[in-house]
Motif scaffolding. Structure first.
Motif, PDB file in Angstrom:
ATOM      1  N   PHE A  40       0.835  -1.202   0.000  1.00 16.85           N
ATOM      2  CA  PHE A  40       0.000   0.000   0.000  1.00 16.85           C
ATOM      3  C   PHE A  40       0.875   1.259   0.000  1.00 16.85           C
ATOM      4  O   PHE A  40       0.453   2.310   0.459  1.00 16.85           O
ATOM      5  N   HIS A  41       2.083   1.127  -0.540  1.00 17.17           N
ATOM      6  CA  HIS A  41       3.018   2.258  -0.494  1.00 17.17           C
ATOM      7  C   HIS A  41       2.466   3.437  -1.293  1.00 17.17           C
ATOM      8  O   HIS A  41       1.806   3.275  -2.317  1.00 17.17           O
ATOM      9  N   ASP A  42       2.720   4.642  -0.766  1.00 15.52           N
ATOM     10  CA  ASP A  42       2.394   5.923  -1.419  1.00 15.52           C
ATOM     11  C   ASP A  42       0.894   6.195  -1.570  1.00 15.52           C
ATOM     12  O   ASP A  42       0.511   7.182  -2.209  1.00 15.52           O
ATOM     13  N   LEU A  43       0.022   5.361  -1.023  1.00 22.58           N
ATOM     14  CA  LEU A  43      -1.420   5.616  -1.144  1.00 22.58           C
ATOM     15  C   LEU A  43      -1.854   6.715  -0.166  1.00 22.58           C
ATOM     16  O   LEU A  43      -1.240   6.939   0.871  1.00 22.58           O
ATOM     17  N   ASP A  44      -2.951   7.388  -0.510  1.00 21.21           N
ATOM     18  CA  ASP A  44      -3.548   8.379   0.386  1.00 21.21           C
ATOM     19  C   ASP A  44      -4.583   7.668   1.252  1.00 21.21           C
ATOM     20  O   ASP A  44      -5.696   7.367   0.803  1.00 21.21           O
ATOM     21  N   ASP A  61       4.996   2.123   3.045  1.00 19.22           N
ATOM     22  CA  ASP A  61       6.087   3.082   2.859  1.00 19.22           C
ATOM     23  C   ASP A  61       5.614   4.294   2.062  1.00 19.22           C
ATOM     24  O   ASP A  61       5.004   4.156   0.986  1.00 19.22           O
ATOM     25  N   GLY A  62       5.864   5.481   2.600  1.00 18.40           N
ATOM     26  CA  GLY A  62       5.507   6.710   1.905  1.00 18.40           C
ATOM     27  C   GLY A  62       4.021   7.009   1.851  1.00 18.40           C
ATOM     28  O   GLY A  62       3.605   7.991   1.235  1.00 18.40           O
ATOM     29  N   SER A  79       5.811  -2.260   7.492  1.00 18.64           N
ATOM     30  CA  SER A  79       6.771  -1.240   7.074  1.00 18.64           C
ATOM     31  C   SER A  79       6.052   0.078   6.800  1.00 18.64           C
ATOM     32  O   SER A  79       5.170   0.153   5.939  1.00 18.64           O
ATOM     33  N   PHE A  80       6.468   1.113   7.546  1.00 13.09           N
ATOM     34  CA  PHE A  80       5.898   2.458   7.412  1.00 13.09           C
ATOM     35  C   PHE A  80       7.023   3.457   7.117  1.00 13.09           C
ATOM     36  O   PHE A  80       6.975   4.602   7.542  1.00 13.09           O
ATOM     37  N   VAL A  81       8.018   3.026   6.386  1.00 11.91           N
ATOM     38  CA  VAL A  81       9.188   3.857   6.117  1.00 11.91           C
ATOM     39  C   VAL A  81       8.770   5.127   5.369  1.00 11.91           C
ATOM     40  O   VAL A  81       8.116   5.063   4.321  1.00 11.91           O
ATOM     41  N   GLY A  82       9.102   6.288   5.929  1.00 11.88           N
ATOM     42  CA  GLY A  82       8.793   7.551   5.283  1.00 11.88           C
ATOM     43  C   GLY A  82       7.319   7.896   5.217  1.00 11.88           C
ATOM     44  O   GLY A  82       6.929   8.843   4.531  1.00 11.88           O
ATOM     45  N   ALA A  83       6.465   7.165   5.941  1.00 13.15           N
ATOM     46  CA  ALA A  83       5.021   7.438   5.903  1.00 13.15           C
ATOM     47  C   ALA A  83       4.677   8.680   6.720  1.00 13.15           C
ATOM     48  O   ALA A  83       5.383   9.047   7.656  1.00 13.15           O
TER      49      ALA A  83
END
Length: 228
Positions: A40-44, A61-62, A79-83
């Protein structure tokens, strides 16, 4: 406040994949859903409510998770890197060994949850609230906790090097065997902290802090002295 399960935007008991949340999902409520191993990276996902969901090894992430709520969720190794988790709420559940490296957690609330071994390296945690949180073996180097109040927070064996604890208050909390090199404790109230494992040679870290007579006696006992 209405129970999230009663919302018209509620999704219950489904296996959720990226396509299910690809559209802006603000205000959506997920109850008893499975997101294990999902990407689910970069999703709003701002203000999305996750209630009793399984998020094991899921990748956010992100992602934009400002104001999101994680209620009694299981997110081990997530993983929530940069979120962006500004003003997010984590209540109950466990996120053991999850990665929050470089995540933004400004004014987030972490309460009654397990974060054993979680990695917060380079995260932004200004104004974060920690209450009844297990952070044993967690990595939080260089965090700014000035004026924070810790209630039942277990930092046992955690990496807290160079953290700023000035004016902080510890209530029924633990720093047992934590890595404290370079920390600042000026005017901190450590009377409610378990300082087990701290050696007298390291006590200089607490210069300017308040400790109890019992804690002082434990430190001086290393010199064979007794405080009466």
């Amino acid at each position: 406040m209405n129970d999230p399960a009663e919302s018209s935007a509620t999704i219950c008991g489904l296996e959720i994949r990226r396509a299910d949340l690809a559209e802006p999902a603000s205000g959506r409520v997920l109850v008893d859903c499975t997101l294990d191993d999902g990407d689910f990276h970069d999703l709003d996902l701002s203000e999305v409510v996750f209630k009793r969901c399984s998020l094991r090894r899921a990748r956010f992430d992100g992602a934009r998770l400002g104001g999101a709520q994680f209620l009694q969720c299981r997110g081990g190794e997530g993983s929530f890197v940069g979120a962006d988790l500004d003003e997010a709420v984590v209540t109950g559940g466990d996120f053991n060994n999850a990665s929050f490296r470089r995540a933004k957690l400004t004014s987030a609330r972490l309460q009654r949850c397990k974060l054993t071994g979680a990695d917060f390296t380079d995260a932004g945690m200004l104004g974060v609230v920690l209450e009844e949180v297990l952070l044993a073996y967690a990595r939080l180097p260089g965090m700014a906790f000035r004026k924070s109040t810790f209630r039942q927070v277990d930092f046992s064996e955690a990496d807290l090097r160079k953290c700023d604890f000035r004016l902080a208050v510890f209530e029924d909390s633990s720093l047992r065997n934590a890595s404290l090199d370079g920390c600042r404790f000026e005017q901190a109230d450590l009377r409610g902290a378990d300082l087990g494992g701290v050696e007298l040679m390291d006590a200089r870290l607490f210069r300017g802090a308040v400790i109890s007579r019992v804690q002082a006696a434990e430190l001086l006992s290393q010199l064979g002295l007794r405080v009466l």
